[in-house]
Design an enzyme around this catalytic site. Structure first.
Site, short mmCIF file in Angstrom:
data_model
loop_
_atom_site.label_atom_id
_atom_site.label_comp_id
_atom_site.label_asym_id
_atom_site.label_seq_id
_atom_site.Cartn_x
_atom_site.Cartn_y
_atom_site.Cartn_z
N SER A 1 -9.89 1.86 2.95
CA SER A 1 -8.82 2.51 1.99
C SER A 1 -7.99 1.52 1.30
O SER A 1 -7.41 2.16 0.19
CB SER A 1 -8.13 3.68 2.82
OG SER A 1 -7.26 3.04 3.62
N LYS B 1 0.97 -1.24 0.03
CA LYS B 1 0.04 -0.03 -0.08
C LYS B 1 0.78 1.09 -0.02
O LYS B 1 1.74 1.26 0.64
CB LYS B 1 -0.97 -0.01 1.32
CG LYS B 1 -1.90 1.03 1.27
CD LYS B 1 -2.85 0.90 2.47
CE LYS B 1 -4.11 1.93 2.72
NZ LYS B 1 -4.70 1.83 3.74
N SER C 1 -9.99 -0.57 7.06
CA SER C 1 -9.20 -0.50 5.73
C SER C 1 -8.63 -1.71 5.23
O SER C 1 -8.36 -1.57 4.05
CB SER C 1 -8.46 0.82 5.77
OG SER C 1 -9.12 1.92 5.65
#
Lengths: 500, 506, 114
Positions: free
Chosen positions: A153, A78, A177
Site C-alpha cells: 500500500s 505515508k 506494504s
C-alpha cells in the site's frame, strides 16, 4: 565516491555548510511537484511548512547548532502516519480534512534529528491493497512505467524515493506494504521487527501486524533512518524495550565480504514463484552472496502457502475493529440528512469507505462474530503461532532468509482490481514476516525483460535488522541494481550548490 | 398491574454486576485526569477521544487496584492477564469498542460472605474502561441546568431547530472501572442490599473506590429471574440497567420479582432481554437500542501485550490487603466480646475500626471503648462534619481519659458531660482539663463524711424513712451530697458513707 | 428502529454465505450495502472462506492462539496526570457543530434512542 543525493550525503553537506537546508528542500519540492501530475505519489506536498522548517534549520546552523544526523534531509511520510496540524487522511474520504493535534512518534523523532517533512504520500485506503489503486483520492503510478502500479500500500512513498522527490520516505507494512512497493519501484525498503518502531500515530490497519519502516535508495540510508526512529516509546504498549544498535555505524564498520554469514533459501518461495525473470534475478543475487563469502543452504517453510489465508483472517478481524471508530461522530465524514444515530453511522461509513475497505471490514466482522470465531479467527491465530515457530526455527539454522519479495513485477493498473484474490496473491512471500514479527528488507536485484525492477527479500531474526541490512549493503557494494533510475527521475544531486 | 402478584411459592434469583470506578488520578489508558464535575470535554486527549493512530497504555495503578480487589474477593488471580476488545457501536464509545477483559481477566472464582450468612460467589473481577456520557436534548426537564447546553441556546434550536439531537461528553470515557460479577446467588432484596453494602464497605477498606454513588463511582446492573420453589434450573433472566442508586436497585429487583411472577402466572413467558429501570415511573421497560450488540465479537486487544505480574509483586499486593470488614466484624464479636450490633457499627468504616482498635490497645475494656465511641464520639464528629481520622480526640487521648476514670481520677459523669466536650473542642489531654475544671475527685473521706452528716442533719425525714425500712431514702441524700461537693466526690464513696452513717444512727 | 437479534450459528461446517448472512454482518459492521454490493459481497465472502478453510489442514489445536511481540516490553504507565486538550482542540475535527466549537462544548449527533 559518495552518492550526492543520498540522505547521508545531504545531511553531511548541510551540517558542514556546503549547502543550505533551504536549497535542498527547494530542489526536492521542485522534483516532487514536477512528478506529481504523472505519478500521483503525494496526497499533499507541504511546500510552505517544509520551507519554513528548512529556514529554522538554517537559522540554527547559523547559530552554530547541530540539527542532527538528518539535518536538512527531505522526507516523505505515508499519509496514514499522523503529522500535527497537517491533514492526515490514510487516503480515505472518511478522513477528509482530518488534522491530528499530534505527530506520530516516528515523525517527532525524525524532526528531532533534523529531517524535514516535504509531504504526505499516497496509499491504498488505510493500507489495504497492493497497488495504491485503492486510494480514495487518486491512484499512484510506477515511475518505471506510468501504465503500471507502484505496488502498495505504500506506493506513493516508494515512487517518491524512486524519482528522487525525497531520499527517504516512511511507509507502513502490514503484509508487505513497504517491501512489495520497494520491489516494484526498485528501491530499498525495510520492515522492522514488530515492536522495534513505535506505532503511536500510525493510523491502524491491523495492530498486531503493522510496523512503520523506511524507504531509501540503499541499505545505509535505510539504516540512518532506522537509527532515528527505532527504540522504546511509552506511548505504545507493544513497543519493544530492547537495546537499539547503531545500524549505520555497524554497516560502515563491517567488512565488505559476507564470510560467516549463513543464508537460507526457503525452497517454497522459489517453487511458488512462477515468473522466470524474478526467479533468475533472485538466483543471480544468491550467487553474488555466495561469491561474497556467505554460505547458502536451502531451508523449508512448508506453511508458506497458508500465509495469505492466515493473514487475511487476522488482519481483517483487527481492521474491522480498528476502523469502527470512523462513524461520523467525533471527526471525519458525516452523512447528511439522517434521522437517528444508527442511520447516521451506517450512512457515513458507507459513503466514506471504498470497496476494498468494505470487503475487509465485512470479512473481519464475520470471522469474529458469534459462532464463527473459533473456526476462523482462533484457528488463524493458532496457525499464526505455527508460522512464527516455523520461521524462527529456520532462522535458528541460518542468519537470514533470502528470496523474492514479490512473485511478480509491476503490473498494469486495473489488471488485478476486478478479482481481489489475484491482488491478495501478490503478498505471498511478504506476509510471513508480519505474521512472525521478524524484520525484512527488500532491495533491488535486477530487472525483468521490460526493464521493471525485481526485489530481493532478506529476512532476519527479531531485532537483528542489522543482519538483513548487512547482507543488502554488501550486495549493493558489489552490484549496482540499486543505482539504476527510471528515465523520469532526475537522479542528479541538487544543483543549487553552495550557499552565499 | 403487578402489585397483586402472590410471591409465595416462588424463589427470587438475583446476580449483580457492579462497576466500581477505581480511585486513580488518571484514566485507564491515558494521562487525562479522572476528576469529577469538570466542564464537558475538558478532560480528553487524542487517546480517550479515540483519534486515529492513538494507542492505549494501561495504568499500573488501575491494574494493581483491580488486582487488590480481586484478591480481597478471594479470587484466583493469574500471573498473566490480558485485555480484550468488546465491539459495539454507540456514540458514547469513541472507538466503538470498549477495552475490557474476558477470557484472560484479572480474577475468577472468588466469594464474599455476607453478615447474614450468605456465601456469594464472585464469578469474575475484571478491568475495563468507562464510556462517555450522552445528554439527550429531548429530555427537556434538566436541559436548563445542563452545562452542555450552548450558551444562549437552551433548547438547542440553533441546530436548525433540532431539538432531538444528543450531545456527547467524553470526560468520563476511559475512566478505569473494576467490574465485579456475582453468580446468581442472591435470594431476596435484603440479601441484595446486604451485598451492595458489604461490597461497598470492602472497596472502601481497600481504598480502591471512593464509593460516591451520586457521582457514579459505583454503578449496578442486576440480572433477575424467578423460579418456583424447589426448582433447580434457573429461569430466563432479565438484565436491568440504568440503576443509579442502591434504592433504585432494590426497587427494580422488587418490581421485576413481581412482574415476572405475574407474567408467568398469566401464562406468558419471561423473555431473556435487557430492560431499563425508569425511576420516575417505578418500572422497567425494554431497552430499544443495542439489540444487535449481543454479538460483542470479543478478541484479544492487539494494542496491549499481555500484562505479566511477578509472583513476588502479587504476594506484596496480597500482603497489603487490610483485614476485610466481615472478618474484622466477626473477630470483634469473638475476641473482644462485642455485641453483634456494636461490631457492625464499629467496622462500617476502616478508619473507625482502626480508631477503635487502637484505643482498645491502650485501654483494654473493649465494651467501654465501644460505648464511648458509639454514644459520644461519633455523634459529636457528625455534628462537626469531621471524619474519624480528623477527630480532635485521638485514640491516645480517649484511652487516657478512660484510664483516668478507671483510676478514679475523674468521675465518669463529669468526664462525659464536662471533660469530653472540652477535649473535642480543644484537643487537649483529659488530665489537664480535669485539673483546670477543678473536677479532681475529693479523696478526703473525712471531708465527704462531713458533707454526709450535714445532709442527714438537713433532712431528718430521710433518716426516719430509712430507719423505717425505706432504703430508697438514702438516694435522696445522695443528690444533696453530690451537689454540695460539686460532683467531685466519687459517687460510690458517697453512697457507702451515707449507708454507713444511716445504719449507725438508726 | 428495533434491529434483529443475531442468531448465533454454532456449527461452522454448516456455513452457507448468503444474502441473509451478508446483511447481518453488514448491520454488525454498520455498513449499508446496495443490492449490487451485497451480491458481490456474498460471492467474495464465499470465495474467501473457501481459501481460509484450508487452514484446517495445518491447524494444531495445541498451538497458542496468542502471539505477542518478541522481546521485552514495558506495557504499564505510571499514574501521572498529563494535560488534556483544550476543549476547542478536542472538538476541532467534530462534524455537525454549527457555532464555534468552544461555544458548544460537546459533540453533537442525531437522536440516540435507549
Amino acid at each position: 565516491m559518495a552518492d550526492e543525493s543520498s540522505a547521508r550525503e545531504i545531511a553531511r553537506r548541510v551540517r558542514e555548510g556546503e549547502v543550505t537546508a533551504a536549497s535542498v528542500i527547494d530542489a526536492h519540492l521542485t522534483r516532487a511537484t514536477a512528478a506529481q501530475p504523472r505519478l500521483g505519489a503525494f496526497t499533499i506536498i507541504a511546500a510552505e511548512a517544509a520551507r519554513a522548517r528548512a529556514g529554522e534549520l538554517d537559522a540554527a546552523l547559523a547559530r552554530g547548532e547541530d540539527p542532527g544526523p538528518l539535518a536538512g534531509v527531505p522526507i516523505a511520510v505515508k499519509d496514514n502516519i499522523c503529522t500535527r496540524g497537517m491533514v492526515t487522511t490514510a487516503a480515505s474520504r472518511i478522513l477528509a480534512g482530518f488534522a491530528p493535534p499530534y505527530s506520530a512518534t516516528v515523525v517527532e523523532r525524525l524532526e528531532a534529528a533534523g529531517a524535514v517533512v516535504i509531504g504526505k504520500t499516497n496509499l491504498d485506503e488505510f493500507g489495504m491493497g497492493s497497488s495504491t489503486e485503492n486510494s480514495g483520492l487518486h491512484p499512484a503510478r510506477n515511475p518505471w512505467d506510468e501504465a503500471r502500479v507502484p505496488g502498495g500500500s505504500s506506493g506513493g512513498s516508494a515512487a517518491a524515493v524512486c524519482v528522487g522527490a525525497a531520499p527517504l520516505a516512511l511507509g507502513s507494512d502490514t503484509g508487505g506494504s513497504i517491501r512489495q512497493p520497494a520491489s516494484l519501484c526498485g528501491v530499498t525498503g525495510l520492515k522492522p521487527t514488530y515492536g522495534r518502531v513505535s506505532r503511536f500515530g500510525l493510523i491502524a490497519f491491523a495492530s498486531s501486524l503493522d510496523q512503520i519502516g523506511p524507504f531509501a535508495r540503499d541499505a545505509r540510508d535505510a539504516a540512518l533512518a532506522l537509527d532515528a526512529i527505532a527504540g522504546h516509546d511509552g506511548r505504545d504498549a507493544t513497543s519493544a524495550d530492547e537495546p537499539v544498535e547503531a545500524h549505520l555505524a555497524a554497516l560502515e564498520a563491517a567488512p565488505e565480504r559476507l564470510e560467516g554469514m549463513r543464508v537460507g533459501l526457503p525452497r517454497e518461495h522459489l517453487d511458488l514463484c512462477r515468473d522466470d525473470g524474478v526467479r533468475a534475478a533472485v538466483e543471480a543475487a544468491v550467487a553474488t552472496l555466495r561469491d561474497l563469502g556467505a554460505t547458502v543452504r536451502e531451508v523449508s517453510l512448508p506453511l508458506t502457502p497458508h500465509g495469505i489465508a492466515c493473514y487475511q483472517v487476522i488482519s481483517t478481524a483487527e481492521a474491522s475493529s480498528n476502523l469502527a471508530r470512523y462513524d461520523g461522530v467525533h471527526y471525519g465524514h458525516r452523512a447528511e440528512g439522517t434521522e437517528n444515530i444508527v442511520e447516521m453511522m451506517s450512512a457515513s461509513r458507507s459513503e466514506g469507505f471504498g470497496a476494498e475497505v468494505k470487503r475487509r471490514i465485512m470479512l473481519g466482522t464475520f470471522v469474529l462474530s458469534s459462532g464463527y470465531y473459533d473456526a476462523y479467527y482462533l484457528r488463524a491465530q493458532r496457525v499464526r503461532s505455527l508460522i512464527r515457530r516455523e520461521t524462527l526455527a529456520a532462522l535458528d539454522e541460518v542468519d537470514v532468509l533470502v528470496g523474492p519479495t514479490s512473485p511478480v513485477t509491476a503490473f498494469r493498473l486495473g489488471e488485478r482490481l476486478t478479482d481481489p484474490l489475484t491482488m491478495y496473491a501478490v503478498d505471498a512471500f511478504t506476509v510471513g514476516a508480519n505474521l512472525a514479527g521478524v524484520p525484512a528488507v527488500s532491495a533491488p536485484c535486477g530487472a525483468d525483460a521490460d526493464g521493471l525492477p525485481i526485489g530481493l527479500q532478506v529476512t532476519a531474526r527479531p531485532f537483528r535488522e542489522i543482519d538483513a541490512l548487512r547482507v543488502v549493503d554488501a550486495f549493493q557494494r558489489a552490484t549496482d541494481h540499486h543505482a539504476r533510475r527510471p528515465a523520469l527521475a532526475d537522479g542528479r544531486a541538487p544543483k543549487e550548490g553552495s550557499r552565499g | 398491574m403487578t402489585a397483586d402478584a402472590d410471591l409465595t411459592g416462588w424463589e427470587l434469583v438475583v446476580g449483580l454486576e457492579v462497576h466500581a470506578q477505581l480511585a486513580t488520578r488518571t484514566k485507564l489508558f491515558c494521562g487525562c485526569s479522572t476528576r469529577f464535575g469538570a466542564p464537558p470535554n475538558t478532560q480528553t486527549c487524542p487517546v480517550c477521544l479515540g483519534l486515529p493512530g492513538t494507542l492505549p497504555v494501561p495504568s499500573r495503578a488501575a491494574f494493581e487496584a483491580c488486582t487488590r480487589t480481586a484478591l480481597a474477593l478471594r479470587c484466583r488471580v493469574e500471573l498473566e492477564t490480558g485485555f480484550e476488545r468488546k465491539n459495539y457501536y454507540y456514540p458514547d464509545l469513541p472507538k466503538n469498542y470498549q477495552i475490557s477483559q474476558d477470557a484472560r481477566c484479572l480474577g475468577r472464582d472468588g466469594h464474599l460472605d455476607l453478615p447474614g450468612g450468605r456465601h456469594v460467589t464472585i464469578d469474575n473481577v475484571h478491568l475495563e474502561e468507562d464510556a462517555g456520557k450522552l445528554i439527550h436534548l429531548r429530555d427537556a426537564p434538566f436541559l436548563q441546568a445542563s452545562p452542555l447546553v450552548p450558551r444562549g441556546d437552551p433548547s438547542g434550536t440553533r441546530q436548525g431547530g433540532d431539538r432531538t439531537a444528543t450531545l456527547v461528553d467524553l470526560n468520563r470515557a476511559g475512566t478505569p472501572l473494576a467490574e465485579i460479577v456475582t453468580g446468581p446467588d442472591l435470594r431476596s432484596t435484603d440479601e441484595v442490599r446486604e451485598y451492595m453494602e458489604a461490597l461497598r464497605r470492602l472497596l472502601a477498606y481497600l481504598e480502591v473506590c471512593d464509593g460516591k454513588m451520586e457521582e457514579g463511582s459505583i454503578r449496578f446492573e442486576a440480572s433477575i429471574s424467578v423460579r418456583r420453589d424447589g426448582e433447580t434450573t434457573l429461569g430466563k433472566r432479565v438484565e436491568v440497567k440504568n440503576l443509579n442508586s442502591t434504592a433504585a436497585v432494590l426497587k427494580a429487583v422488587e418490581h421485576e420479582h413481581r412482574r415476572q411472577i405475574a407474567a408467568i402466572e398469566a401464562g406468558q413467558s419471561v423473555a431473556q432481554e435487557t430492560r431499563l429501570w425508569d425511576d420516575a415511573r417505578g418500572r422497567t421497560a425494554l431497552m430499544r437500542s443495542k439489540e444487535d450488540a449481543h454479538d460483542y465479537r470479543y478478541f484479544p486487544e492487539p494494542d496491549i501485550v499481555p500484562i505479566v505480574i511477578t509472583a513476588a509483586r502479587l504476594d506484596e499486593l496480597r500482603a497489603s490487603l487490610p483485614e476485610d470488614p466481615e472478618t474484622r466484624r466477626r473477630r470483634f464479636v469473638a475476641t473482644l466480646a462485642l455485641p453483634d450490633y456494636d461490631a457492625g457499627v464499629l467496622t462500617a468504616e476502616r478508619a473507625l475500626a482502626d480508631y477503635f482498635e487502637e484505643t482498645v490497645g491502650k485501654h483494654g475494656d473493649a465494651k467501654e471503648v465501644a460505648n464511648w465511641v458509639m454514644n459520644l464520639l461519633l455523634g459529636a464528629l457528625h455534628e462537626r462534619e469531621l471524619a474519624i481520622a480528623d477527630s480532635p480526640v485521638t485514640p491516645d487521648a480517649l484511652a487516657a481519659l478512660l484510664k483516668l476514670i478507671e483510676a478514679g481520677g475523674v468521675a465518669k459523669d463529669a468526664a462525659r458531660k464536662k471533660v469530653f466536650p472540652k477535649m473535642l473542642e480543644t484537643g487537649r489531654p483529659a488530665a489537664e482539663l480535669v485539673d483546670e475544671l477543678g473536677l479532681k475527685p475529693m479523696d478526703d473521706t473525712d471531708a465527704i463524711l462531713g458533707h454526709v452528716r450535714d445532709a442527714i442533719a438537713a433532712n431528718p425525714k430521710a433518716a426516719e424513712d430509712y430507719a423505717a425500712g425505706k432504703k430508697n431514702a438514702a438516694k435522696s441524700l445522695m443528690g444533696a451530697v453530690m451537689k454540695a461537693t460539686r460532683g467531685k466526690a466519687d459517687p460510690k464513696t458517697v453512697g457507702r458513707l451515707i449507708t454507713e452513717e444511716l445504719d449507725r444512727s438508726s | 428502529m428495533a434491529e434483529p437479534v443475531a442468531e448465533p450459528v454454532t456449527d461452522p461446517a454448516s456455513v452457507t454465505v448468503d444474502r441473509a448472512l451478508v446483511d447481518r454482518v453488514a448491520l454488525l459492521a454498520r455498513l449499508r450495502l446496495t443490492d449490487d454490493e451485497s451480491t458481490a459481497m456474498t460471492a467474495h465472502l464465499a470465495r474467501m472462506l473457501e481459501l481460509v478453510d484450508h487452514l484446517a489442514e495445518v491447524d494444531d489445536p495445541a498451538a497458542s492462539p496468542y502471539t505477542g511481540p518478541a522481546g521485552a516490553t514495558r506495557p504499564l504507565r505510571e499514574d501521572e496526570p498529563r494535560p488534556s486538550l483544550p476543549v476547542a482542540e478536542a472538538l476541532r475535527n467534530a462534524p455537525g457543530l454549527a457555532g464555534a466549537p468552544e461555544d458548544e462544548g460537546a459533540f453533537r449527533v442525531p437522536a440516540v434512542l435507549e
